[in-house]
Design an enzyme around this catalytic site. Sequence first.
Site, mmCIF file in Angstrom:
data_model
loop_
_atom_site.group_PDB
_atom_site.id
_atom_site.type_symbol
_atom_site.label_atom_id
_atom_site.label_comp_id
_atom_site.label_asym_id
_atom_site.label_seq_id
_atom_site.Cartn_x
_atom_site.Cartn_y
_atom_site.Cartn_z
ATOM 1 N N LYS A 285 0.506 -1.101 0.210
ATOM 2 C CA LYS A 285 -0.020 -0.061 -0.518
ATOM 3 C C LYS A 285 0.874 1.404 0.130
ATOM 4 O O LYS A 285 2.131 1.271 0.681
ATOM 5 C CB LYS A 285 -0.352 0.042 1.371
ATOM 6 C CG LYS A 285 -2.033 0.557 1.347
ATOM 7 C CD LYS A 285 -2.608 0.885 2.070
ATOM 8 C CE LYS A 285 -4.384 1.961 2.394
ATOM 9 N NZ LYS A 285 -4.897 1.688 3.222
ATOM 10 N N SER B 219 -9.994 1.987 3.054
ATOM 11 C CA SER B 219 -8.884 2.477 2.147
ATOM 12 C C SER B 219 -7.926 1.544 1.669
ATOM 13 O O SER B 219 -6.758 2.160 0.379
ATOM 14 C CB SER B 219 -8.028 3.671 3.156
ATOM 15 O OG SER B 219 -7.185 2.744 3.780
ATOM 16 N N SER C 267 -10.226 -0.624 7.664
ATOM 17 C CA SER C 267 -9.065 -0.409 5.814
ATOM 18 C C SER C 267 -8.864 -1.828 4.784
ATOM 19 O O SER C 267 -8.599 -1.814 4.116
ATOM 20 C CB SER C 267 -8.395 0.600 5.757
ATOM 21 O OG SER C 267 -9.047 1.717 5.981
#
Lengths: 96, 480
Positions: free
Chosen positions: B79, B152, B176
């Site tokens: 990420k 996210s 997330s």
Amino acid sequence: MEITQEQVKKTAAMAKLRLSDEEIESLHRLLRELVARSAGISLPEEEASTAEPGEAAAAPAPFSRPQPGLRQEEVVALAPAAERGFIRVPRVMDHE
Amino acid sequence: MNELKSLSLAELSELLAARKLSSVELTSYYLERSRKYQKDINGYITITEDLALATARRADELRTREELPLLAGIPVAVKDNIVARGAPTTCASRVLENYVSPFDAAVVEKLSLNPLLGKVNLDEFAMGADNKTSAFGPVRNPWDLQRVPGGSSGGSAAVVAAGCAPFSLGSDTGGSIRQPAAFCGVTGFKPTYGRVSRRGLVAFASSLDQIGPLARSIADCALVLQAICGHDPADATSARQEVPDFRACLQADVRGLRLGLPRENFACCDEEVAGAVEEAARQLELAGATVHWVSMPYRDEVVTAYLLIATAEAASNLARFDGVKYGYRGQGQTLDELYTSSRIFGATVRRRLMLGTFALSGEDCPACYEQGLRLGRAIARHLDSLFRQCDVLLLPTAPTVAFTLDGEQDPLASYYNDILTIPANLAGLPAVSVPCGLSSGLPVGMQLMAPRFREDLLLRVGHTWQCLTDWHQRWPREVN
């Protein structure tokens, strides 16, 4: 508690954010709603322990061990401009 | 080669160890798939081909001389709020668009023999649940390109779901990792707060953030957890806790375990979502677990606690990003004006920073950080009491399946989408989402939650479930 538009503008200044008039208006509504919602919640009785979430789990070490830092050339490489091993910055004052 | 994407991490590890497959071949395979689907899915912000192949060559070369760790040579997607030396870390924001990290995050250090395929897309500064707030465009769900992948960690979930990466790392502040895992039909594991070092994770809400893996199965997640968990003296919130043998935890089944189903958490879900998770509970009961209803009455308390804590900590953490050096440099007569014109965050981040700054501003009002902490403690205490009635909580991961990209929601109402995942963050608990069915052709996620540092229980229940079913082995039509 009443939230005013002036408080919203003051908050934007503290957060260093440039907001449009529409954003200020919408944030004004949002903050009023959040305050009303928070005021409407009655808390269960607090027990003796006031440990933060994760606190008991973490059992933090008293001190962090010092780690080696970045070398000068690595730091300078991050800067937008450099000269003779120093970070070059825009002039902010006129000199006499 | 096309079947490589269906192999487990253990199977890939065996092929690499036996030298029937090289890391360069495996990495090239995943790089090709990543490039192929990037246009449709937009899962990556940066594909780091050179870095990946250099690490793959190093792993192959080292393997000729020594035995390597189990995961060595298997590529990973990370990420883009977790730093990796020499790669950009943008946090999906224009404010950090040109930042290249000079150091590795602790988790990246631990995976130093895993080729980095790229930095994957996310909501800007990890703030969002749909991946629509990325400054680099939204990620699309491989199961339906007109739908969101969740957020996210939407990129982390989408690239695994599309077979563009065998596993990825995400971060979880209010759900997330778990919610995008549910939306994309993969397994997403949030470890206990403190279990994995946060050094090198760009902080959003420091008391809630936790790094964890997304992969195709619980067994794969167990291997990744083994590699990334452990105390880090450079992270003051890292736990001095022994890391168990997570692979060994997969041997036990669910016989004798008590599963608690919070009835209110089912009542707030779409009927088909709740039905799929209840059916999963029935299957686990047949496999030997005891299943019963429990009560989780908090709703407004959960959302309000999260809003106050997460936004206040975000306002503090993001104060350091002036946008001057690595983003768009604005103009101004004074330093204040220069910063104000350079902090060009998207609308969602601006809104959260405003709420957080207000919560920290010392105004005499109930919407303050301390109120959020008090609420969070009350919810953590309630969860502790539930774990005296059961060993593991079992509930849906999200109230719905993935929604369409074009929908707009009221900002406060949108936080209620995370109501099922936030409690684990407030209490620092480990939790995982596993696929448990389809609704209208879209994946449904089942969430399992355990007491702090009892990841072993989640692995037991999750692995038993995945031995009984094949939901985790399904592929989206778009990428077959």
